[in-house]
Design an enzyme around this catalytic site. Structure first.
Site, mmCIF file in Angstrom:
data_model
loop_
_atom_site.group_PDB
_atom_site.id
_atom_site.type_symbol
_atom_site.label_atom_id
_atom_site.label_comp_id
_atom_site.label_asym_id
_atom_site.label_seq_id
_atom_site.Cartn_x
_atom_site.Cartn_y
_atom_site.Cartn_z
ATOM 1 N N SER A 269 -6.900 -51.122 -99.659
ATOM 2 C CA SER A 269 -6.341 -49.893 -99.106
ATOM 3 C C SER A 269 -6.281 -48.840 -100.210
ATOM 4 O O SER A 269 -7.319 -48.457 -100.753
ATOM 5 C CB SER A 269 -4.978 -50.178 -98.473
ATOM 6 O OG SER A 269 -4.588 -49.127 -97.636
ATOM 7 N N HIS B 100 -6.428 -54.026 -90.534
ATOM 8 C CA HIS B 100 -6.068 -53.665 -91.911
ATOM 9 C C HIS B 100 -5.244 -54.752 -92.594
ATOM 10 O O HIS B 100 -5.132 -54.759 -93.816
ATOM 11 C CB HIS B 100 -5.295 -52.342 -91.897
ATOM 12 C CG HIS B 100 -5.255 -51.633 -93.215
ATOM 13 N ND1 HIS B 100 -6.390 -51.168 -93.842
ATOM 14 C CD2 HIS B 100 -4.217 -51.313 -94.035
ATOM 15 C CE1 HIS B 100 -6.053 -50.576 -94.975
ATOM 16 N NE2 HIS B 100 -4.756 -50.660 -95.125
#
Length: 659
Positions: free
Chosen positions: A508, A621
């Site tokens: 990320s 994610h």
């Protein structure tokens, strides 16, 4: 018994994830949850009940379902819990004396967050209502229309609140407007509810929410006073106060939470924590516990104090605060307290705790004597025959003098006088925090002969509002210097680090920073970028948060300053990249969509740079934390395999084409 020297990737299948301690009303029993990975390499979880006096535990539910979120009835005779044993997540209940569970709800799209009415005759819960969709094109009219981890577009579904009578089996729907209604709880007298309402993200009001008090049969009344993000309301036992957390977004996504209390007698609101410079809630990053940022708000029995979790200097600890704003840290230490249960007398607290040397179990803590005692041992078998690497604290000044804090894990086979490769691991967020918790992945890497350096650069939580805000508008600036200064500090401090064998990875924001690093320096022999950002201009429109996160973090919108977005985009530096770069990305990642990985891969491959793209089917994610176990292990194989390949290769091979 011979101990194994370090953790293997497959040890993920042996770990037990202990969570959610819930004390019975009489204080004699403790319900909790144990999640594990079964022989089919799928998650399952069960409820356990412990006799507090004898500290013996009995598994209360079985099968291959996910049973979790136990909540005692007011008389202690039953437990509500959530389960997918009927496919969709529904509320079930089971007798505290044993027996077969009974399904309580039958909502078409599943439910969450059940709680008991004080009289025990009805329950409150949240359910998903989806708009009817005919076959054909999907029409989107809202700014916010998707969210990572949700399989359907959010513009087609909303979270609503219902009350179910356990006798009549009828549900009274309390909310009907097009918004998400979350964190619902009954008021102490059971005559109303409190909840947070998240409305549409209109330009200039992204992710704003409000707290409402709704007397049953009447219209809701807003009781929050700040314009920003508020959540987790909870009523005091005497019914007078409603506490909640939130902030006014004055520092954008980096704004610290405050603790607010609404007085129902005079309608006033007070911020209790305006002088407290710490982040309320658990923001510790781990690959065993999902980051929920829960504040863990609990009132004491006299309605005079609140208990809450807060994150500071690499630890998540338990605090108390009174109605005058006086704060005490009541349970502290170098560890990760991610959940807890408090008895009515505030004498004993049951902690769900993890440390760098323990994946997590329950501990009983006497608040007066400070004595502690482990009370569950679900990870004892895993720990009994294994040697772990224990982190050392590092602290150093960055280039501008800012003090940075972090940890170093030595390789498991460390021998004085030898040289070892070292991996710089960068966390996501960026407004999260590494700390004193267990990391399966780090232990896997140290078992393979790598040292792991993990740091909290500026932008991380745990070091005050000024520090967490310091990377905004400066991605790739001071934060990059913090990390490079950390590598320099490690090389100066540890003579056993091989300066020719440095590696870097992160996910990320950590993926963004990995991309930035390989475009800015050649000091790393190989790199792995995970679920990353490479182009802020495209991220602005494709991410579920891009339209506000980009302005909040980079400081510009695409339409008013595209040059600034481009300047902070690592893909701008792609011609400089000579470091072999492995790109890992989930196919269903809506937070950092896979087009970011595709752009980066093609830009590198077009120039014949050493790179490889690995796509994980159906992964969002959160793959590294709660993704499919088989994919989680495959991901670790990719990371360690990439580093191993270049570790065994001479330095001149770094620019060779990857086959």
């Amino acid at each position: 018994m011979n101990q194994r020297n370090g953790v293997e990737i497959e040890d993920l299948l042996k770990l037990k994830f202990v969570s959610d301690p819930q004390l019975s009303p009489d204080g004699h029993r403790l319900a909790y949850v144990v999640k594990e990975i079964n022989e089919d390499k799928k998650y399952q979880s069960h409820l356990y009940i412990m006799d507090v006096g004898t500290q013996t535990s009995v598994r209360w539910t079985g099968g291959k379902s996910m049973d979790f979120y136990p909540r005692w009835s007011p008389d202690g005779a039953e437990l509500l819990f959530l389960s997918n044993r009927s496919e969709k997540m529904q509320v079930w209940k089971v007798s505290s004396q044993g027996g077969e569970p009974e399904q309580v709800t039958d909502s078409e799209n599943g439910v969450s967050s059940p709680s008991w009415h004080p009289d025990g005759h009805s329950i409150l819960y949240t359910f998903t209502e989806k708009a009817e969709q005919e076959e054909g094109p999907i029409i989107v009219d809202t700014l916010r229309y998707k969210a990572d981890g949700k399989p359907t577009l959010t513009s087609q579904s909303y979270e609503h609140i219902g009350i179910l009578s356990l006798k009549s089996k009828k549900t009274d729907v309390l909310t009907k407007d097009e918004a998400d209604h979350l964190y619902a709880r009954f008021t102490s007298d059971g005559k109303g509810i409190v909840y947070a309402k998240f409305g549409e993200d209109e330009p200039g009001s992204y992710r704003q929410s409000k707290i409402y008090l709704q007397e049953l049969g009447q219209n809701p009344v807003e009781i929050s006073t700040i314009k920003g993000t508020v959540s987790h309301p909870i009523c005091s036992p005497d019914g007078r106060y409603i506490a909640y957390v939130g902030h006014d977004q004055s520092y954008g996504p980096a704004t610290y939470n405050e603790l607010w209390v609404y007085d129902r007698e005079n309608g006033s609101t007070l911020c209790l924590t305006e002088k407290l410079d710490i982040q309320i809630g658990d923001v510790m990053i781990s690959d065993l516990h999902s980051v929920e940022m829960s504040p863990g708000l609990v009132w004491n029995s006299t309605s005079e104090h609140l208990y809450f979790l807060a994150s500071e200097f690499g630890n998540t600890e338990l605090y108390s605060i009174d109605l005058f704003g006086n704060v005490d840290k009541i349970v502290e230490g170098d560890r990760h307290i991610f959940q807890y249960a408090m008895d009515d007398g505030a004498k004993d607290v049951y902690l769900a705790v993890s440390t760098p040397s323990h994946p997590g179990d329950l501990v009983r803590h006497d608040i007066n004597s400070l004595m502690e005692q482990p009370i569950t041992f679900h990870n004892e078998e895993f720990l009994s025959d294994i040697t772990l690497s224990v982190p050392e604290t590092v602290q150093y000044p960055s280039q501008d003098g800012t003090v940075i804090h972090g940890w170093m894990l030595k390789p498991n086979d460390f021998r004085s006088g030898q040289k070892y490769p070292t991996i710089l691991y960068i966390h996501g967020g960026p407004h999260m925090m590494y700390g004193n918790t267990f990391f399966h992945e780090f232990q896997v890497l140290t078992a393979k002969g790598y040292a792991v350096l993990y740091l909290n650069p500026r932008g991380s939580h745990g070091y005050g509002q000024t520090f967490v805000n310091a990377c905004r508008g400066d991605y790739g600036g001071g934060d990059y210097q913090d990390l490079m200064s950390g590598v320099d500090h490690a090389l100066d401090t540890y003579d056993w680090i091989d300066s020719e064998e440095l590696y870097v990875t992160g996910g990320s924001y950590g993926g963004f920073m990995t991309n930035w690093i390989v475009g800015s320096t050649d000091r790393f022999k190989a790199a792995v970028t995970q679920r990353s950002i490479c182009n802020w201009q495209s991220f602005y429109g494709v991410s579920d948060i891009g339209y506000f996160f980009t302005e909040g973090e980079i400081g510009a919108h695409l339409e008013n300053d595209p040059e600034k977005l481009w300047y902070h985009s690592p893909i701008r530096l792609v011609k400089n990249v000579d470091t072999p770069l492995l790109i890992l990305h989930g196919e269903k990642d809506f937070r950092c969509p896979i087009e970011q990985a595709e752009q980066l891969y093609i830009a590198l491959k077009q120039q014949n740079k050493p790179t490889r793209l690995v796509r994980f089917p159906d992964a969002d994610h959160n793959l590294s934390r709660n993704g499919d176990p088989s994919l989680r292990m495959a991901r670790l194989e990719q990371i360690s395999g990439w580093f191993d390949h270049y570790r065994l290769s001479p330095k001149s091979s770094r620019v060779a084409n990857v086959q």
